[in-house]
Design an enzyme around this catalytic site. Structure first.
Site, PDB file in Angstrom:
ATOM      1  N   ARG A   1       6.491 -10.758  -9.178  1.00  0.00           N
ATOM      2  CA  ARG A   1       6.126  -9.852 -10.269  1.00  0.00           C
ATOM      3  C   ARG A   1       5.415  -8.627  -9.750  1.00  0.00           C
ATOM      4  O   ARG A   1       4.681  -8.697  -8.770  1.00  0.00           O
ATOM      5  CB  ARG A   1       5.068 -10.493 -11.178  1.00  0.00           C
ATOM      6  CG  ARG A   1       5.514 -11.553 -12.070  1.00  0.00           C
ATOM      7  CD  ARG A   1       4.210 -12.201 -12.605  1.00  0.00           C
ATOM      8  NE  ARG A   1       4.471 -13.570 -12.938  1.00  0.00           N
ATOM      9  CZ  ARG A   1       4.755 -13.967 -14.174  1.00  0.00           C
ATOM     10  NH1 ARG A   1       4.775 -13.105 -15.151  1.00  0.00           N
ATOM     11  NH2 ARG A   1       5.010 -15.213 -14.410  1.00  0.00           N
TER      12      ARG A   1
ATOM     13  N   SER B   1       1.511 -15.274  -1.203  1.00  0.00           N
ATOM     14  CA  SER B   1       1.219 -16.717  -1.203  1.00  0.00           C
ATOM     15  C   SER B   1       1.729 -17.437   0.028  1.00  0.00           C
ATOM     16  O   SER B   1       2.554 -18.360  -0.049  1.00  0.00           O
ATOM     17  CB  SER B   1       1.806 -17.340  -2.463  1.00  0.00           C
ATOM     18  OG  SER B   1       1.382 -16.624  -3.579  1.00  0.00           O
TER      19      SER B   1
ATOM     20  N   ASP C   1      -2.411 -16.848  -3.463  1.00  0.00           N
ATOM     21  CA  ASP C   1      -2.308 -17.169  -4.900  1.00  0.00           C
ATOM     22  C   ASP C   1      -3.400 -18.124  -5.379  1.00  0.00           C
ATOM     23  O   ASP C   1      -3.864 -18.039  -6.514  1.00  0.00           O
ATOM     24  CB  ASP C   1      -0.912 -17.692  -5.277  1.00  0.00           C
ATOM     25  CG  ASP C   1      -0.446 -18.866  -4.422  1.00  0.00           C
ATOM     26  OD1 ASP C   1      -1.143 -19.224  -3.452  1.00  0.00           O
ATOM     27  OD2 ASP C   1       0.645 -19.406  -4.716  1.00  0.00           O
TER      28      ASP C   1
HETATM   29  C1  BG6 Z   1       1.926 -18.148 -10.781  1.00  0.00           C
HETATM   30  C2  BG6 Z   1       1.001 -17.273  -9.997  1.00  0.00           C
HETATM   31  O1  BG6 Z   1       1.463 -18.284 -12.093  1.00  0.00           O
HETATM   32  O2  BG6 Z   1       1.995 -19.391 -10.160  1.00  0.00           O
HETATM   33  C3  BG6 Z   1       1.544 -17.148  -8.589  1.00  0.00           C
HETATM   34  O3  BG6 Z   1       0.881 -16.022 -10.604  1.00  0.00           O
HETATM   35  C4  BG6 Z   1       1.673 -18.499  -7.975  1.00  0.00           C
HETATM   36  O4  BG6 Z   1       0.686 -16.380  -7.820  1.00  0.00           O
HETATM   37  C5  BG6 Z   1       2.511 -19.354  -8.839  1.00  0.00           C
HETATM   38  O5  BG6 Z   1       2.238 -18.400  -6.691  1.00  0.00           O
HETATM   39  C6  BG6 Z   1       2.591 -20.749  -8.304  1.00  0.00           C
HETATM   40  O6  BG6 Z   1       3.476 -21.526  -9.033  1.00  0.00           O
HETATM   41  P1  BG6 Z   1       5.024 -21.569  -8.770  1.00  0.00           P
HETATM   42  O7  BG6 Z   1       5.412 -22.820  -9.446  1.00  0.00           O
HETATM   43  O8  BG6 Z   1       5.599 -20.366  -9.408  1.00  0.00           O
HETATM   44  O9  BG6 Z   1       5.226 -21.629  -7.311  1.00  0.00           O
HETATM   45  C1  GLC Z   2       2.355 -22.559   0.420  1.00  0.00           C
HETATM   46  C2  GLC Z   2       1.684 -21.388   1.068  1.00  0.00           C
HETATM   47  C3  GLC Z   2       0.329 -21.169   0.469  1.00  0.00           C
HETATM   48  C4  GLC Z   2       0.437 -21.042  -1.012  1.00  0.00           C
HETATM   49  C5  GLC Z   2       1.113 -22.253  -1.578  1.00  0.00           C
HETATM   50  C6  GLC Z   2       1.260 -22.190  -3.070  1.00  0.00           C
HETATM   51  O1  GLC Z   2       1.657 -23.681   0.747  1.00  0.00           O
HETATM   52  O2  GLC Z   2       1.583 -21.621   2.445  1.00  0.00           O
HETATM   53  O3  GLC Z   2      -0.250 -20.006   0.985  1.00  0.00           O
HETATM   54  O4  GLC Z   2      -0.835 -20.927  -1.575  1.00  0.00           O
HETATM   55  O5  GLC Z   2       2.363 -22.402  -0.986  1.00  0.00           O
HETATM   56  O6  GLC Z   2       2.057 -21.144  -3.473  1.00  0.00           O
END
Ligand code: BG6
Ligand code: GLC
Ligand code: BG6
Ligand code: GLC
Length: 917
Positions: A539, A602, A656
């Site tokens: 996003r 992340s 994240d």
């Molecule tokens: C979102 C966050 O809501 O959740 C992201 O904004 C995060 O930063 C993500 O990485 C994690 O969940 P998923 O299931 O989308 O990997």
């Molecule tokens: C993976 C990444 C980590 C992140 C997580 C959740 O483990 O290495 O940085 O926080 O995924 O998205």
């Protein structure tokens, strides 16, 4: 000659007169074809009522599902015990089915008496008696040392939810033991068997005698799909389409339904054909008002009906010159065997005279002829009524199969049917008349219902063996409390390793300093851009923070990152990101605005300040080249430069987990942990500076991105790793890495499930042993599917539909197994998360020297949000493993973009303050 003719004439006349007399008297018992067709139609309606979910509770014909799904196919084998209780005789048997591939059944049996004080006494004693007989049989046959499965033929109406359970709805016929109705007879018998320590028997199946009979006959004739008993009681079963059985989930194949047609009319539906004799008989029975159809038909009652009629006729002066004997007044003095004897073709009249004389009567020739005719009318009515109900079943079968003509076989048993000289003929004839479009073969079950019960038990025992294999696989995913504590402790050790300078370089849980040192205090304000890369969605956001009111407004757009870009070159990836930013600015009408930007990235980054982050290594589904070891902020800056269209002030790079903690911390100052259970798995928390050896200074706190996904990469989780985990690891982008993440996060759970399903299929336990192309396809079980499959609100049929959508052609049994597999895998994941989280909260509590600690955990991620049980199990586990911590879970509604903007705002304020000094 003349005299002979005269005699014959006299006799014929006498016979005619008597028959007319009786016919007139029993006019009401003679049912016309029209009436029979009407009764047949009524029974058809009753069946429908019994099968419907809403109508079943008030239906008198209960249409009980038996959980017997198929007739024998010849593959059954083994040695079984069998009990046959509820007919006129109680038997214990040993059945040997099909040795060396031959269709061959051998039985050894022993009859035991069933005295009234046992069958009408205390329920516990009844079952103890049955268990005693079984033990006696096993001793005599020297079977004590064998562990044999047992099939119980129990000829009473039982509500079943599985094959090895049956709640007695009510006693019928001669039985009336106390305290059994409404209880599970399998359990009662199992309990009773416990008194015999040397008895090791597993009751695998409970079957009604009709079902046993159908299966016995089907072993010899595969067309057999109906079972009828006309004995002490009467009942029928047949194979119904699953799609018509509302009370059992699933719509595929067929299941045997025990109609319990004996209760037809209990709601008044047969009042027009019931006679004063039926009513009188009912009043004197063990179960008045119940089994009204049975009381017009079956062996327990026919003789009594005849007696009541004879008594009435004698009283009316129509028989025995108006004389009655005292024996004729005694209930039960005329039995079905007498009725059968009186109706014998040649000896019938002589038998009648003898039987009547035995009753203390002095019958004339005329009386004997009349009494014989009474018997005929009563037993003919019985056959007629059975025929009408059976015709209804046959019509239903024909209509279910959408056939113009049905060819089928009905398995028959019961003493009335077997010993009455005219009964079978009459029944067959009327059935054929009522359903001219069915070619029916009636097959007498020579060996009772136990052979069939053994077939059912054989199938059940095969299913049980398969179940054991499935359970063995699922057990690999079950963690004991002890194991969880062990994992918690190991995680704690890894945390310390990662924080210490000398152990840090080799630590698998990297404990990365984030340079985020405080929580937002509410004074932040301004407009910020944020990027959110690495979860399910990429996003770009615009975040407007207003000071004082702690209110934030956000605008965002989701962009796709194609697989070839995720796994292409670094330059391509960052160019794509910048392209998305440009689109967003355009879309928001912000072109040219030079806004401060927070970058949620992340993946594990080594930071030396808030705006510097060197990517250590890619995780999850990313593998772009030339990025590892590079500063991602620099890469983003260069990409912006390459585009040469706008400039941005990149202020912060955040994980994240950190963004999530901040998002939640804005609302709740107690939020000092950030947790992601999504595509990946990770956690961050606020640590005392004095504990962070990698960063100078001892004052205050700093957020540590644990990168706990790497837990276990040194082998410390090998003891709980299954072969399926290994397979998933080997097939991933980063083999050997992120082992904990691979057991816990959304990206991998579905893959573990897939690996298990492949193995179970290979073992022949699923999908009929066929591994489809679809099942070989990586990634089919996304988190959202797992979550749907595990939803409690979902009926089995819907689970099956989801699997079908995924291209997996499953049966309902398959669907149950798939759901269980998903449950085992996600449960383990939630528990592992719980152990990790418990380790951090306990550490925080101890570090602060608190007896008790309250803390809030900010959480995000699709697994946590979508899965129906994950969050609950996670929370329960933390509670158990860290009882001194009061952990509040706060769901991050706004994603980590908001947190990243807040961090940017704080950093910006600090930057300005530094510049001003
Ligand atoms: C979102 C966050 O809501 O959740 C992201 O904004 C995060 O930063 C993500 O990485 C994690 O969940 P998923 O299931 O989308 O990997
Ligand atoms: C993976 C990444 C980590 C992140 C997580 C959740 O483990 O290495 O940085 O926080 O995924 O998205
Ligand atoms: C026997 C079966 O042959 O017939 C029993 O083995 C069944 O299971 C019985 O209950 C029914 O007939 P009756 O006349 O003994 O009630
Ligand atoms: C009674 C029982 C039924 C059984 C039948 C024949 O009707 O309720 O379960 O099948 O007798 O034995």
């Amino acid at each position: 000659m003349f005299a002979v003719h005269l005699m014959a004439f006299y006799f014929t006349k006498l016979k005619e007169d008597q028959i007319k007399k009786v016919d007139r008297f029993l006019y009401h018992m003679r049912l016309s074809d029209e009436t029979l067709l009407d009764i047949m139609a009524r029974f058809q309606a009753e069946m429908q009522k019994g099968l419907g979910k809403d109508t079943n509770p008030t239906a008198s014909v209960k249409m009980l599902p038996t959980f017997v799904r198929a007739i024998p196919d010849g593959s059954e084998n083994g040695e079984f015990l069998s009990l046959d209780l509820g007919g006129s005789k109680f038997r214990v048997l040993k059945v040997q089915v099909s040795e060396e591939g031959k269709r061959n059944v051998q039985m050894e049996s022993q009859f035991y008496p069933t005295p009234n004080e046992i069958i009408r006494g205390n329920g516990t004693e009844l079952f103890e008696y049955v268990a005693d007989c079984l033990a006696d049989f096993m001793k005599t046959k020297e079977l004590m040392q064998k562990k044999l499965p047992l099939g119980l033929t129990f000829s009473f109406p039982c509500k079943q939810t599985k094959l090895d359970e049956g709640i007695l709805l009510s006693w019928t016929k001669k039985f009336k033991a106390r305290g059994v109705q409404g209880t599970d007879v399998v359990r009662s018998l199992t309990n009773a068997m416990k008194r015999h320590q040397d008895l090791d028997v597993d009751i695998l199946a409970l079957v009604n005698d009709t079902v046993g009979t159908m299966m016995t006959c089907a072993y010899d004739d595969p067309y057999c799909e109906v079972g009828v008993i006309i004995g002490t009681g009467t009942n029928a079963c047949y194979m119904e389409d699953m799609s018509n059985i509302d009370l059992v989930e699933g719509d595929e194949g067929r299941m045997c339904i025990s109609t319990e047609w004996g209760a037809f009319g209990d709601d008044g539906a047969l009042e027009d054909i019931r006679t004063e004799f039926d009513r009188e008989l009912d009043l004197g029975s063990l179960n008045p008002g119940k089994q009204l159809f049975e009381k017009m038909i079956s062996g327990l009652y026919l003789g009594e009906l005849v007696r009541l009629i004879l008594l009435k006729m004698a009283k009316a002066g129509l028989l025995f010159g108006g004389e009655k004997s005292s024996a004729l007044h005694i209930k039960g003095k005329i039995e079905t065997r007498h009725v059968a004897a009186m109706e014998r073709y040649k000896e019938g009249l002589a038998n009648t005279r003898e039987i009547l004389t035995d009753l203390g009567l002095e019958p004339s020739d005329a009386d004997c002829i009349a009494v014989q005719h009474v018997c005929t009318i009563v037993s003919f009515r019985s056959a007629n009524l059975c025929a009408a109900a059976l015709a209804a079943i046959l019509t239903r079968l024909r209509e279910n199969k959408k056939l113009v003509r049905l060819r089928t076989t009905v398995g028959m048993d019961g003493t009335l049917y077997k010993i009455h000289p005219q009964y079978p003929k009459r029944l067959h004839k009327v059935v054929r008349k009522l359903v001219p479009n069915c070619d029916v073969r009636f097959l007498l079950s020579e060996s009772g219902s136990t052979k069939g019960a053994a077939m059912v038990t054989a199938v059940a025992s095969r299913v049980q063996a398969q179940r054991k294999q499935i359970d063995k696989v699922l057990a690999l995913f079950q963690l004991t409390q002890e194991q969880l504590v062990g994992i918690q402790n190991k995680m704690r050790v890894e945390f310390e390793c990662g924080l210490k300078k000398d152990t840090h370089p080799l630590a698998t849980v990297k404990m990365l300093p984030t340079y985020v040192c405080g929580m937002p205090d509410g004074t932040e304000k301004g407009k910020f851009l944020a990027l959110d890369l690495g979860g399910t969605n990429f996003r770009v956001l615009l975040v407007k923070i207003r000071s004082g009111r702690r209110s934030v407004r956000m605008y965002n757009k989701i962009f796709a990152i194609p697989l070839e870009i995720m796994q292409g070159t670094g330059e391509e990836l960052f160019d794509h990101i910048v392209q998305c930013i440009a689109d967003f600015l355009d879309y928001m009408g912000l072109k040219g605005a030079q806004l401060p930007l927070g970058f949620t990235f992340s993946f594990p980054c080594r930071q030396t300040s808030i705006d510097k982050g060197t990517l250590i290594e890619w995780t999850k589904g990313f593998k772009a080249t030339d990025c590892e070891g590079e500063d991602v902020v620099d890469m983003l800056r260069e990409a912006i430069k390459r585009r040469n269209e706008f400039d941005l002030d990149i202020v912060a790079v955040v994980n994240d987990t950190v963004g999530t903690m901040m998002t939640c911390g804005y609302e709740d100052r107690n939020c000092e942990v950030g947790l992601i259970a999504g595509t990946g798995s990770n956690m961050c928390y606020m640590e005392e500076m004095r504990n962070i050896e990698l960063v100078e200074g001892d004052e205050g706190k700093m957020c540590i991105n644990t990168e706990w996904g790497g837990f276990g990469d040194n082998g410390c989780l090998d003891d709980i790793q299954t072969q399926y985990d290994k397979e998933v690891d080997e097939g991933s982008l980063n083999p050997g890495k992120q082992r904990y993440e691979k057991m816990t996060s959304g990206m991998y759970l579905g893959e573990i499930v897939r690996q298990i399903l492949i193995d179970l299929t290979k073992q022949g336990l699923l999908f009929r042993g066929q591994i489809s192309e679809r099942l070989r396809t990586r990634g089919i079980f996304e988190t959202k599917f797992l979550s749907q499959i595990e939803s409690d609100r979902l009926a089995l049929l819907q689970v099956r539909r989801i699997l079908q959508q995924l291209g997996l052609d499953s049966t309902c049994e398959d669907s149950i197994v798939v759901k269980e597999v998903c449950g085992a895998v996600s449960r383990r994941a939630a528990q592992l998360y719980g152990a990790g989280l418990a380790a951090i909260v306990e550490k925080r509590r101890e570090d602060q020297g608190l007896e008790h600690m309250r803390i809030t955990v900010g959480v995000d991620g699709t697994l946590y949000k979508l899965h129906p049980h994950f969050s609950r199990i996670l929370q329960e586990t933390v509670k158990e493993l860290a009882p001194q911590c009061d952990v509040m879970f706060m769901l991050s509604e706004d994603g980590s973009g908001k947190g990243a903007a807040l961090i940017t705002a704080v950093a910006k304020r600090l930057q300005q303050a530094q510049r001003e000094h």
